[in-house]
Motif scaffolding. Structure first.
Motif: not given
Length: 604
Positions: A367-370, A461-467, A326-341
């Motif tokens: 990590c490979e999937a993300l 619930y959140v991880v299941g919905a994303i899956a 869940m924490a990693l999904l937060f991070l990827v969402h944040a970085y993409k939202k901000a346009g960060y590498d």
């Protein structure tokens, strides 16, 4: 004591302008509701006359007064509160009014303040709040903030009063001492193209922290200029529980009821009403919006923190379990939202004595999937050296043996963050925090805790919905595999191939713990009432003995672990339920559990 109170919202085939016929219909509705065990019956605005009479109200005000008197006399012996809308004539003016009647009493009288353009030709809106008037055979105070029956506060807001700049129901809520638990909104809202969702959104908003009963006129009204919607809606805590058009709906909820301290009190209760297992999760139709909001709130909070302190690197321990996912999904969402590498997201797996092949594989596949690199630092030797240095045999699987691993991981992440101008992201969730199931100054510590207000069930619930919704097939596969992986701290292992240490064997099933958290933190219920609700919700899965066992464990762990929550780091409150030492629910760190368990111990 909390009892299951049954509420009914209904409209009926109105006889426009025929007060006598509507009066008899209302009597029958009251009889039927009472026989069905209903305690509160909500009828629409101007239910005695109809809402589309235009100037006809001027001719019917006195007739309406006679009908209200008759309904009051009729109600004797009916221990049910019901609302009747009618034109009230007072001081040569006519007001759009609601009478609350119960067991031979006119309990309350309310008048409408915010009139539609058409209503302004007939009705006045200047009745002062608290005005005492002579009506029927008694003196009545008009527009009281709420009516109290069985120490349950009930407010009334009529029609367009909810469209004022500050809706009447919100002004009721501002009176903390008399804040209602139930708000009745008798209305006569017209049907317009696509306005049903607008109504539902308004009701969701106004139902925050209350049970909100919306009852609108429908059948029998004039269609000279409008068609009336006829919606009945019952909502609670921002969720629409029931909706139906031109018919009756019932809703049963549990309220704190007293029956021996007032002249009027409710005495009809629904027994054996099943509580929801997951009242804190959204309905399916709101799932995508809920997941979007969870991710956006977490991402926004993290990005603000990073920008304020001037960092673009984050460090995360990825275990392959649910929380770090869940924490990693937060991070990827944040970085993409901000346009960060995405290279700024530094992921580490740190296997030790208890790490299983399954979770380690999960971490690499995730990590490979993300599109992230996962680096590995095996901490086994470092922990062995530390245990040897403090005189531990390195074999006894005691608390020091377990916690040394968690603290070593935390030390590594903080040191890496220091080296590369970054921050450490915590993975602990509300369920673990609530039970103190984290190592003090180990995985309990980070620079920012994104999961802090999410329970394990909410994360699942959140991880299941994303899956379910992601188009990334690799991510879908690994998320589903993680969801099927038993939850474990993985600090002790008998077999590297299998997960031998399972959290739910230690602290109890998370679905029970998270139900306890919701009832405890949302409603601040005592343990014996939480037990009753949990038995009702989970009777098909756990027996009373099992539920009571884990509830006792819950409160013991809760009080014993407050010292950990008192040192909790910053993190966004996403769900409204928090134990933040700054803005959440707080207790002293040396509070005993006796006060929580006293009533629970009385129950066999």
């Amino acid at each position: 004591m909390r009892k299951n109170l049954k509420i009914r919202s209904t409209n009926f085939e109105l006889a426009l302008g025929d007060i006598n016929k509507n009066k008899e219909t209302i009597k029958n509705l009251v009889k039927d509701a009472y026989n069905d065990g209903v305690s509160i019956l909500s009828l629409p605005e101007l239910s005695l006359t109809g809402a589309s009479l235009y100037d006809g109200y001027k001719d019917m005000a006195l007739l309406s007064e006679d009908a209200i008197l008759e309904l009051k006399e009729f109600s004797k012996g009916y221990n049910i509160l019901f609302s009747v809308g009618f034109p009230l004539q007072y001081s040569r003016k006519i007001y759009n009014a609601i009478a609350l009647i119960m067991d031979g009493y006119l309990v309350d009288l309310c008048t409408k303040k915010n009139l539609s353009i058409i209503e302004k030709n007939v009705f006045a809106s200047d009745m002062p709040d608290g005005e005492v008037i002579q009506f029927l055979d008694d003196w009545c105070e008009v527009n009281q903030s709420s009516t109290t029956i069985s120490q349950l506060n009930i407010g009334v807001s009529i029609g367009e009063d909810e469209l004022m700049n500050i809706p009447r129901s919100l002004t009721y809520k501002s009176d903390i001492a008399n804040c209602p638990q139930i708000i009745l909104n008798p209305t006569a809202e017209v049907k317009m193209a696509l306005n049903e969702e607008e109504i539902l959104n308004r009701v969701r908003f106004l139902s925050k922290d209350v049970t909100y009963v919306y009852t609108s006129q429908g059948r029998g009204e004039s269609t000279t200029d409008f068609v009336y919607g006829g919606l009945n809606i019952i909502a609670e805590d921002g969720k629409v529980e029931k909706i139906i058009c031109n018919d009756q709906i019932d809703y049963v909820n549990r309220y704190r009821i007293y029956t021996d301290q007032e002249l009027l009190h409710f005495d009809k209760f629904e027994e054996n009403i099943t509580r929801e297992k997951f009242p804190y999760l959204p309905i399916y139709e709101q799932r995508d919006d809920y997941v979007r909001d969870v991710l956006d709130i977490g991402a926004s909070a993290l990005l603000t923190r990073m920008q304020k302190i001037g960092v673009k690197n984050v460090f995360l321990g990825v275990s392959g379990g649910l929380d770090s996912t869940m924490a990693l999904l937060f991070l990827v969402h944040a970085y993409k939202k901000a346009g960060y590498d995405l290279s700024g997201i530094n992921c580490y797996t740190m296997p030790a004595f208890g790490t299983s092949d399954r979770t380690k594989s999960n971490a690499y596949l995730l990590c490979e999937a993300l599109g992230l690199e996962l680096k590995e630092i095996n901490i086994t030797e470092a922990v062995k050296i530390h245990l040897r240095d403090i005189g531990h045999d390195g074999l006894t699987p005691d608390t020091a043996y377990e916690n040394a691993q968690a603290r070593e991981r935390t030390q590594i992440l903080f040191d890496l963050a220091n080296m590369h101008n970054g921050i450490v992201i915590g993975t602990g969730d509300l369920s673990e925090s609530m039970q103190g199931f984290a190592t003090f100054n180990g995985d309990q510590m980070s620079n920012y805790s994104l999961n802090a207000s999410l329970t394990k069930t909410e994360i699942r619930y959140v991880v299941g919905a994303i899956a379910e919704t992601t188009e990334n097939l690799k991510l879908k596969a690994v998320l589903n595999y993680i969801l099927d992986t038993p939850i474990s701290p993985e600090l002790i292992s008998e077999d590297k191939k299998e997960i031998s240490q399972k959290t739910e064997d230690i602290i109890g099933p998370y679905e029970l713990i998270d139900f306890f958290i919701y009832e405890h933190l949302t409603y601040h219920l005592p343990a014996d009432e939480i037990l009753e609700d949990a038995i009702s919700a989970f009777e098909d899965k756990y027996d009373k003995k099992t539920i009571k066992k884990w509830l006792i464990s819950y409160f013991k762990r809760f009080t014993a672990s407050q010292f950990k929550r008192s040192a909790a780091v910053d993190g966004p409150n996403i769900t409204g339920r928090s134990f933040s030492p700054r803005a959440g629910f707080k207790i002293p760190s040396d509070l005993g559990n006796e006060g929580y368990l006293e009533k629970l111990d009385e129950k066999n």
